[in-house]
Enzyme design. Structure first.
Site, PDB file in Angstrom:
ATOM      1  N   ASP A 120       0.867  -1.182   0.000  1.00 18.31           N
ATOM      2  CA  ASP A 120       0.000   0.000   0.000  1.00 18.31           C
ATOM      3  C   ASP A 120       0.903   1.232   0.000  1.00 18.31           C
ATOM      4  O   ASP A 120       1.456   1.596   1.047  1.00 18.31           O
ATOM      5  CB  ASP A 120      -0.874   0.035   1.264  1.00 18.31           C
ATOM      6  CG  ASP A 120      -1.990  -0.999   1.233  1.00 18.31           C
ATOM      7  OD1 ASP A 120      -2.496  -1.290   0.151  1.00 18.31           O
ATOM      8  OD2 ASP A 120      -2.339  -1.506   2.310  1.00 18.31           O
ATOM      9  N   LYS A 155      -9.539   1.844  -5.876  1.00 18.31           N
ATOM     10  CA  LYS A 155     -10.283   1.469  -4.670  1.00 18.31           C
ATOM     11  C   LYS A 155     -11.052   2.677  -4.142  1.00 18.31           C
ATOM     12  O   LYS A 155     -10.717   3.812  -4.476  1.00 18.31           O
ATOM     13  CB  LYS A 155      -9.328   0.928  -3.609  1.00 18.31           C
ATOM     14  CG  LYS A 155      -8.212   1.895  -3.167  1.00 18.31           C
ATOM     15  CD  LYS A 155      -7.209   1.206  -2.263  1.00 18.31           C
ATOM     16  CE  LYS A 155      -6.201   2.182  -1.724  1.00 18.31           C
ATOM     17  NZ  LYS A 155      -5.145   1.524  -0.931  1.00 18.31           N
ATOM     18  N   HIS A 156     -12.144   2.449  -3.323  1.00 17.02           N
ATOM     19  CA  HIS A 156     -12.715   1.214  -2.809  1.00 17.02           C
ATOM     20  C   HIS A 156     -14.145   1.139  -3.312  1.00 17.02           C
ATOM     21  O   HIS A 156     -15.006   1.824  -2.760  1.00 17.02           O
ATOM     22  CB  HIS A 156     -12.734   1.210  -1.292  1.00 17.02           C
ATOM     23  CG  HIS A 156     -11.440   1.517  -0.611  1.00 17.02           C
ATOM     24  ND1 HIS A 156     -10.938   2.811  -0.459  1.00 17.02           N
ATOM     25  CD2 HIS A 156     -10.528   0.709  -0.023  1.00 17.02           C
ATOM     26  CE1 HIS A 156      -9.795   2.768   0.200  1.00 17.02           C
ATOM     27  NE2 HIS A 156      -9.509   1.500   0.478  1.00 17.02           N
ATOM     28  N   HIS A 203     -12.199   0.120   8.983  1.00 19.45           N
ATOM     29  CA  HIS A 203     -11.159  -0.578   9.744  1.00 19.45           C
ATOM     30  C   HIS A 203     -11.707  -1.058  11.086  1.00 19.45           C
ATOM     31  O   HIS A 203     -11.202  -2.019  11.664  1.00 19.45           O
ATOM     32  CB  HIS A 203      -9.955   0.340   9.977  1.00 19.45           C
ATOM     33  CG  HIS A 203      -9.192   0.648   8.732  1.00 19.45           C
ATOM     34  ND1 HIS A 203      -9.532   1.679   7.894  1.00 19.45           N
ATOM     35  CD2 HIS A 203      -8.108   0.044   8.177  1.00 19.45           C
ATOM     36  CE1 HIS A 203      -8.674   1.705   6.874  1.00 19.45           C
ATOM     37  NE2 HIS A 203      -7.815   0.732   7.022  1.00 19.45           N
ATOM     38  N   ASP A 233     -10.891  -5.595  -0.130  1.00 24.07           N
ATOM     39  CA  ASP A 233     -10.080  -4.889   0.852  1.00 24.07           C
ATOM     40  C   ASP A 233      -9.632  -5.921   1.893  1.00 24.07           C
ATOM     41  O   ASP A 233     -10.096  -7.069   1.906  1.00 24.07           O
ATOM     42  CB  ASP A 233     -10.901  -3.773   1.505  1.00 24.07           C
ATOM     43  CG  ASP A 233     -10.035  -2.665   2.096  1.00 24.07           C
ATOM     44  OD1 ASP A 233      -8.803  -2.850   2.199  1.00 24.07           O
ATOM     45  OD2 ASP A 233     -10.592  -1.615   2.469  1.00 24.07           O
ATOM     46  N   ARG A 246      -6.810  11.363   1.175  1.00 25.33           N
ATOM     47  CA  ARG A 246      -6.447  10.231   0.308  1.00 25.33           C
ATOM     48  C   ARG A 246      -7.222  10.322  -1.003  1.00 25.33           C
ATOM     49  O   ARG A 246      -6.826   9.739  -2.005  1.00 25.33           O
ATOM     50  CB  ARG A 246      -6.755   8.901   0.999  1.00 25.33           C
ATOM     51  CG  ARG A 246      -5.928   8.628   2.235  1.00 25.33           C
ATOM     52  CD  ARG A 246      -6.443   7.397   2.986  1.00 25.33           C
ATOM     53  NE  ARG A 246      -6.325   6.179   2.190  1.00 25.33           N
ATOM     54  CZ  ARG A 246      -6.878   5.015   2.520  1.00 25.33           C
ATOM     55  NH1 ARG A 246      -7.611   4.920   3.632  1.00 25.33           N
ATOM     56  NH2 ARG A 246      -6.713   3.952   1.757  1.00 25.33           N
ATOM     57  N   ARG A 262       3.731   2.673   3.241  1.00 26.55           N
ATOM     58  CA  ARG A 262       4.444   1.686   4.066  1.00 26.55           C
ATOM     59  C   ARG A 262       5.948   1.880   3.988  1.00 26.55           C
ATOM     60  O   ARG A 262       6.679   1.447   4.866  1.00 26.55           O
ATOM     61  CB  ARG A 262       4.099   0.262   3.610  1.00 26.55           C
ATOM     62  CG  ARG A 262       2.621  -0.041   3.472  1.00 26.55           C
ATOM     63  CD  ARG A 262       1.854   0.125   4.765  1.00 26.55           C
ATOM     64  NE  ARG A 262       0.452  -0.233   4.581  1.00 26.55           N
ATOM     65  CZ  ARG A 262      -0.549   0.330   5.221  1.00 26.55           C
ATOM     66  NH1 ARG A 262      -0.313   1.304   6.096  1.00 26.55           N
ATOM     67  NH2 ARG A 262      -1.797  -0.054   5.010  1.00 26.55           N
TER      68      ARG A 262
END
Length: 477
Positions: free
Chosen positions: A80, A179-180, A192, A262, A149, A88
Site C-alpha cells: 500500500d 479502490k474502494h 477498519h 479490501d 487520500r 508503508r
C-alpha cells in the site's frame, strides 16, 4: 491445478514482523499467490530508514516461494503506497504529499509523471503490485476515513486523475488497483473498525461515487478493490466485498479484470464473519482475489472444504483463478522496466506540492510574512520541518506572524496564518485573514509553503473540495 493449488492462487496474505522464512514456507505449502508487505515487515537501518537492499532480498525470497509450483506467471508482491498518510515505505524512497495534491494541482500529465516516479521506485525493490490509487470521491468533513487520500470531491476530477495515476503506475511496470468500490468517501464510519452503511440509491452512486471507477474501467484498469461498506440499495447488511449484487454492479460497468477485496482482517469483516467464512463468502459473491485474510491457513482450508461440499461452485473458483493468472501472465509478459533509484523521484514530488499550494483566503501576490516568522500547531516533526524550510529560504524564526499548522483531525489554533497540512476543510472554522491548503507534510511541501509565504513563488492550486461556503475551484487566478 489441484483444488488446493487453486485455493492458494486467490489468497494474498500478510505476515507479522520479520518472519520471512516461515512466511515463505506458508506460501509454498498453501500455493499462495504471493504476499503483501506491511509496515512492520519493512527492514530498517540504524537511522530508521528503509533498508533498500534488505527489502529487495525479502521480496525476492517471497517471489521465489510463490514461484515454487512452477506456474508460468510471476507471484504478486504488493504494498500500500498511495503517498501521504498511506505509505508503508519511507525514506530513502521519495516522500509524496497526500493524493489530494493532484486534484489541487489540476495537471493530469503531472499526476501521471508522479505515479510513474512513485511506482518506479518500487520496481527495483521487487514490488509488482501497488494497491493504489484511491479513487474515492470524498464528501468532505463528514468523511472520517478517506479525506485527503481522495484526489477530489468532484467526481470528474477524481476520475481524470485516478486514470492518470493508474497509467503512470502501469508505465513504470507496477499493477494498480483502484479502490474502494462502491465508494468509501461518502460514508461516515471507518471500515477498519466497523461496517459503514452507504444510504445512497444506485442512481446517485452511479452519478457520483462510481464515476472514477467507470473511467478506470473504460481505460482498462486491471484490478478494482471492493470495500467493506454495506449498501442497502444493493444488499442490506452485507459488506460490498462479500456481496454478490455489488460484484454484479461492478461487472455491469464493463469490468473484466480482477476484483480484489479490501483487507479481510479489518473490523468490518472479522466481527461478523469469523473462521474463514468471509473468504468463502467473497468468492461465492464474485471476488477473484482475497487480500489479507485474518488467518490464511484457515481461509485456505475453508475454500477447499467449500468446493468439496459444493457450497462454493468449482466453476466460480476456476473463474477467479483464471482472472488472477491472466492478469499476472500479462504482467510477466510486459517485462520489468529498470525502475528508479530510491529518492530519484524527489524532484517530481516537489513539483506536485509547489503546484498544489492553495490560497483559501488572503492575497495572491507578494510576501505573506515579513523576514521573520513563528510556527505553532501540528506535530513536533511538522514544526521541525517548517523551521528547516524557513531556514533554507532565509526566513528568521522566533518573531513575526504566527503560522499555525493544522494536521489530520486538527482544528484552527488562532494563528495569523492557518495552514491545513491534510484535507483543507479544517480551515473552514478559522477566522485567520490568511488561510492556505498544503495537502502534505514532506520537506518539499514545506519548501513550497515557505516559498509562498516569502513571496518567492505563487500559489497556483485550487481547492479540490469545498471549505465551508467556498466551493471547489477556489484559489488564485
Amino acid at each position: 491445478m489441484t483444488i488446493e493449488e487453486k485455493a492458494g492462487q486467490v489468497l494474498l496474505p500478510f505476515y507479522t514482523g520479520n518472519q520471512v522464512e516461515a512466511h515463505a514456507a506458508t506460501i509454498e505449502r498453501l500455493h499462495l499467490a504471493g504476499s503483501i508487505i506491511m509496515g512492520d515487515n519493512v527492514p530498517r537501518d540504524a537511522q530508521g530508514n528503509v533498508d533498500v537492499a534488505g527489502m529487495g532480498a525479502i521480496n525476492r525470497r517471497l517471489a521465489q516461494a510463490a514461484a515454487a509450483d512452477g506456474d508460468p506467471w510471476p507471484g504478486m508482491i504488493g504494498v500500500d503506497q498511495e503517498g501521504g498518510m498511506v505509505a508503508r515505505l519511507g525514506p530513502p524512497l521519495t516522500e509524496w504529499p497526500a493524493p489530494m495534491s493532484y486534484g489541487a494541482a489540476g495537471s493530469e500529465p503531472l499526476t501521471r509523471e508522479a505515479a510513474q516516479g512513485l511506482a518506479g521506485e518500487l520496481v527495483p525493490l521487487g514490488f509488482n503490485v501497488d494497491f493504489a490509487p484511491d479513487t474515492d470521491v470524498t464528501m468532505g468533513p463528514m468523511d472520517p476515513t478517506i479525506g485527503a487520500r481522495s484526489m477530489s470531491a468532484d467526481p470528474a476530477l477524481a476520475a481524470a486523475h485516478g486514470v492518470a495515476f493508474s497509467q503512470g503506475m502501469l508505465a513504470a511496470g507496477v499493477l494498480p488497483a483502484v479502490k474502494h468500490f462502491p465508494g468509501h468517501g461518502s460514508v461516515t464510519a471507518d471500515s477498519h473498525h466497523s461496517m459503514p452503511t452507504q444510504p445512497a440509491a444506485v442512481e446517485e452512486l452511479r452519478g457520483r461515487d462510481w464515476k472514477p471507477f467507470q473511467a478506470a474501467i473504460d481505460a482498462g484498469t486491471p484490478m478494482v478493490m471492493t470495500g467493506h461498506i454495506a449498501v442497502p440499495a444493493l444488499e442490506p447488511g452485507v459488506p460490498a466485498s462479500l456481496s454478490a449484487p455489488t460484484y454484479a454492479a461492478l461487472r455491469g460497468l464493463g469490468f473484466k479484470g480482477v476484483a480484489v477485496t479490501d483487507a479481510l482482517n479489518m473490523g468490518a469483516v472479522t466481527k461478523q464473519y469469523p473462521n474463514g467464512t468471509a473468504a468463502v463468502m467473497a468468492l461465492v459473491a464474485g471476488a477473484d482475489l482475497l487480500l489479507m485474510p485474518a488467518d490464511v491457513a484457515q481461509a485456505h482450508a475453508a475454500i477447499v472444504g467449500a468446493v468439496k461440499s459444493g457450497s462454493l461452485p468449482a466453476a466460480r473458483l476456476d473463474e477467479a483463478v483464471l482472472r488472477v493468472a491472466t492478469m499476472m501472465t500479462w504482467q510477466g509478459r510486459r517485462g520489468t522496466p529498470p525502475g528508479v533509484p530510491a529518492g530519484g523521484a524527489a524532484p517530481v514530488s516537489a513539483r506536485v506540492s509547489a503546484a498544489a499550494v492553495t490560497v483559501v483566503s488572503g492575497p495572491c501576490a507578494g510576501p505573506l510574512v515579513p523576514g521573520a516568522v513563528r510556527v505553532a500547531g501540528g506535530r513536533p516533526g511538522d514544526r521541525q520541518r517548517f523551521e528547516a524550510a524557513a531556514a533554507r529560504a532565509g526566513l528568521a524564526l522566533g518573531s513575526g506572524p504566527v503560522v499555525n499548522l493544522i494536521g489530520f483531525g486538527g482544528r484552527p489554533g488562532g494563528g495569523d496564518i492557518e495552514v491545513a497540512l491534510d484535507a483543507p476543510w479544517a480551515l473552514q472554522a478559522s477566522p485567520a485573514p490568511v488561510r492556505l491548503a498544503l495537502y502534505g507534510r514532506t520537506d518539499a511541501a514545506f519548501d513550497a509553503l515557505v516559498a509562498v509565504l516569502a513571496g518567492k513563488a505563487p500559489a497556483p492550486g485550487n481547492l479540490p473540495a469545498a471549505v465551508g461556503t467556498l466551493p471547489p475551484g477556489t484559489g488564485c487566478p
